[in-house]
Design an enzyme around this catalytic site. Structure first.
Site, PDB file in Angstrom:
ATOM      1  N   GLY A   1     -37.947  15.575 103.773  1.00 11.59           N
ATOM      2  CA  GLY A   1     -38.170  14.810 105.005  1.00 11.59           C
ATOM      3  C   GLY A   1     -37.502  15.556 106.151  1.00 11.59           C
TER       4      GLY A   1
ATOM      5  CG  ASP B   1     -42.379  17.900 107.557  1.00 18.67           C
ATOM      6  OD1 ASP B   1     -43.066  16.918 107.212  1.00 18.67           O
ATOM      7  OD2 ASP B   1     -41.348  18.276 106.982  1.00 18.67           O
TER       8      ASP B   1
ATOM      9  CE  LYS C   1     -45.421  16.215 101.737  1.00 19.41           C
ATOM     10  NZ  LYS C   1     -45.122  17.603 101.284  1.00 19.41           N
TER      11      LYS C   1
HETATM   12  O1  MRU Z   1     -42.386  17.520 101.461  1.00 22.50           O
HETATM   13  P1  MRU Z   1     -41.587  16.429 102.100  1.00 22.50           P
HETATM   14  O2  MRU Z   1     -41.344  15.258 101.228  1.00 22.50           O
HETATM   15  O3  MRU Z   1     -40.308  16.977 102.726  1.00 22.50           O
HETATM   16  O4  MRU Z   1     -42.509  15.946 103.300  1.00 22.50           O
HETATM   17  C1  MRU Z   1     -42.039  14.931 104.133  1.00 22.50           C
HETATM   18  C2  MRU Z   1     -43.044  14.461 105.101  1.00 22.50           C
HETATM   19  O5  MRU Z   1     -44.155  14.937 105.159  1.00 22.50           O
HETATM   20  C3  MRU Z   1     -42.603  13.411 106.072  1.00 22.50           C
HETATM   21  O6  MRU Z   1     -43.691  12.645 106.483  1.00 22.50           O
HETATM   22  C4  MRU Z   1     -42.005  14.093 107.312  1.00 22.50           C
HETATM   23  O7  MRU Z   1     -41.000  15.001 106.957  1.00 22.50           O
HETATM   24  C5  MRU Z   1     -41.448  13.111 108.248  1.00 22.50           C
HETATM   25  S1  MRU Z   1     -39.938  12.416 107.661  1.00 22.50           S
HETATM   26  C6  MRU Z   1     -39.426  11.336 108.807  1.00 22.50           C
END
Ligand code: MRU
Length: 373
Positions: A54, A249, A260
């Site tokens: 995240g 991200d 994601k």
């Molecule tokens: O691969 P991850 O679990 O780190 O991906 C996280 C996401 O895609 C979240 O939607 C994004 O980081 C926003 S967190 C507030």
């Protein structure tokens, strides 16, 4: 109050042990384990292998992770060459979330002017703690700013009808430290007695929705239903989704959103069904250097994350099973980019804005560039 309140943050600094502790999110929801990060290699592994994940949490882990560069070998704490190359290594742990470089750089800038190892370590911790607390406050404000969207829909539907919010992946407190980004308006609305219900995309391949968002919502008593990633379009066609809120991200200064894998398809379905699609983010997730989302580096992860799924069997034993034929290749792009024209607006700590450069920079005028805005 959450039933998980004894653990209300996914990262903390253990002053007695002098090390960073994190919830190992790979194990949730079936196991609750804490990992201790003592060296920069531990921190890099925790980010890369997704003990922590995240964008805001990756940023916080990078910021606090600088401590391990300085403290694990104090004799090299004044060696700027070593410090710089270890910071670079840390920033490369995952490529898409811009918060990682932002957190590491902010702490490095605070550390370098200090003239002794002890002062560097103190400055590092002070800055990392400041970043963590400001991200908590940013998420709290995102909740306050976003709640109005839910409240308005609730008024229109009547309070006996739940407001149905669809979210993808986990942009909750596990991804952020507290409140979450996408979930913060939901929690705030729920606390204020608004009738809400969340559709939780399972979010293959690692199931951050089914494992983490569902765990958080369940702990807080928020009504929710886990759905397959492919169900959203159908639910939208049948008026079962009022609002989509996701995290990100990295979002460009022009409003293109990396999040994601699968987020883009939700945005397309939302547009086709005239459903508002909001992205919630703290300012640390804007990449002010980039305009075109196609320039955002997209992480490619191991095909094994697609080939295998993990869960518990009837005996509560954690089990990992292979789904496709042994010899079928798999591909695993971890993020996609939703173009700004599919985004209804951004929910930030400073308020809500439209998804275009002018509107974004009006909220964050310190990032105005005369050549482009
Ligand atoms: O691969 P991850 O679990 O780190 O991906 C996280 C996401 O895609 C979240 O939607 C994004 O980081 C926003 S967190 C507030």
């Amino acid at each position: 109050m959450s039933k998980h309140s004894r653990v209300n943050r996914p990262i903390w600094f253990d002053e007695n042990a002098g090390c960073i502790k994190v919830i190992d999110q790979r194990r949730l929801p079936h196991r609750f384990e804490v990992a201790q990060l003592e060296t920069v290699d531990h921190v890099i592994t925790a980010i890369r292998e997704m003990f922590v994940r995240g964008a805001p949490l990756i940023g916080a882990t990078g910021a606090l992770g600088v401590y391990t560069i300085l403290a694990s070998d104090r004799s090299r704490a004044m060696d700027d060459g070593h410090f710089g190359s270890e910071c670079r290594r840390l920033k490369e742990a995952r490529p898409t979330a811009v918060n990682l470089a932002w957190g590491v750089d902010a702490v490095a800038d605070a550390v370098l002017p200090e003239k002794t190892a002890s002062d560097r370590i103190r400055a590092c911790l002070d800055k990392a703690f400041e970043i963590i607390e400001s991200e908590v406050e940013n998420c709290r404000r995102i909740g306050e700013n976003g709640m109005g969207l839910i409240e308005k829909i609730s008024r229109e539907k009547g309070k006996n009808e739940p407001v149905n919010i669809l979210t993808h992946c986990n942009a909750g407190r596990l991804a952020c430290i507290e409140y979450g980004t996408a979930t913060a308006p939901v929690y705030k609305a729920f606390e204020n007695g608004i009738n809400v219900h969340v559709w939780v995309d399972e979010t293959r391949p690692l199931n951050q929705g089914a494992r983490l968002t569902a765990w958080e919502l369940s702990g807080s008593g928020v009504p929710h239903t886990v759905i397959t990633d492919n169900a959203g379009g159908h639910l939208m066609q049948h008026s079962m989704v009022d609002l989509v809120i996701v995290g990100t991200d990295r979002t460009t200064r022009a409003g293109d959103v990396a999040n994601k894998i699968g987020t883009y398809l939700k945005a397309l379905a939302a547009r086709d069904n005239n459903i508002p699609f909001y992205v919630a983010l703290p300012s640390s997730t804007f990449d002010w250097q980039v305009k075109d989302g196609m320039e955002i580096p997209i992480e490619e992860r191991s095909p094994d994350e697609v080939r295998f799924v993990t869960g518990v069997d009837r005996d509560d034993t954690v089990t990992r099973v292979l789904v496709p034929p042994q010899d079928s290749p798999a591909a695993n792009p971890a993020f996609d980019v939703t173009p700004a024209h599919l985004v209804t607006g951004f929910i930030t700590e400073r308020g809500i804005c439209d998804a275009n450069e002018q509107a974004i920079v009006s909220l964050f005028p310190e990032n105005r560039r005369d050549d482009v805005s």
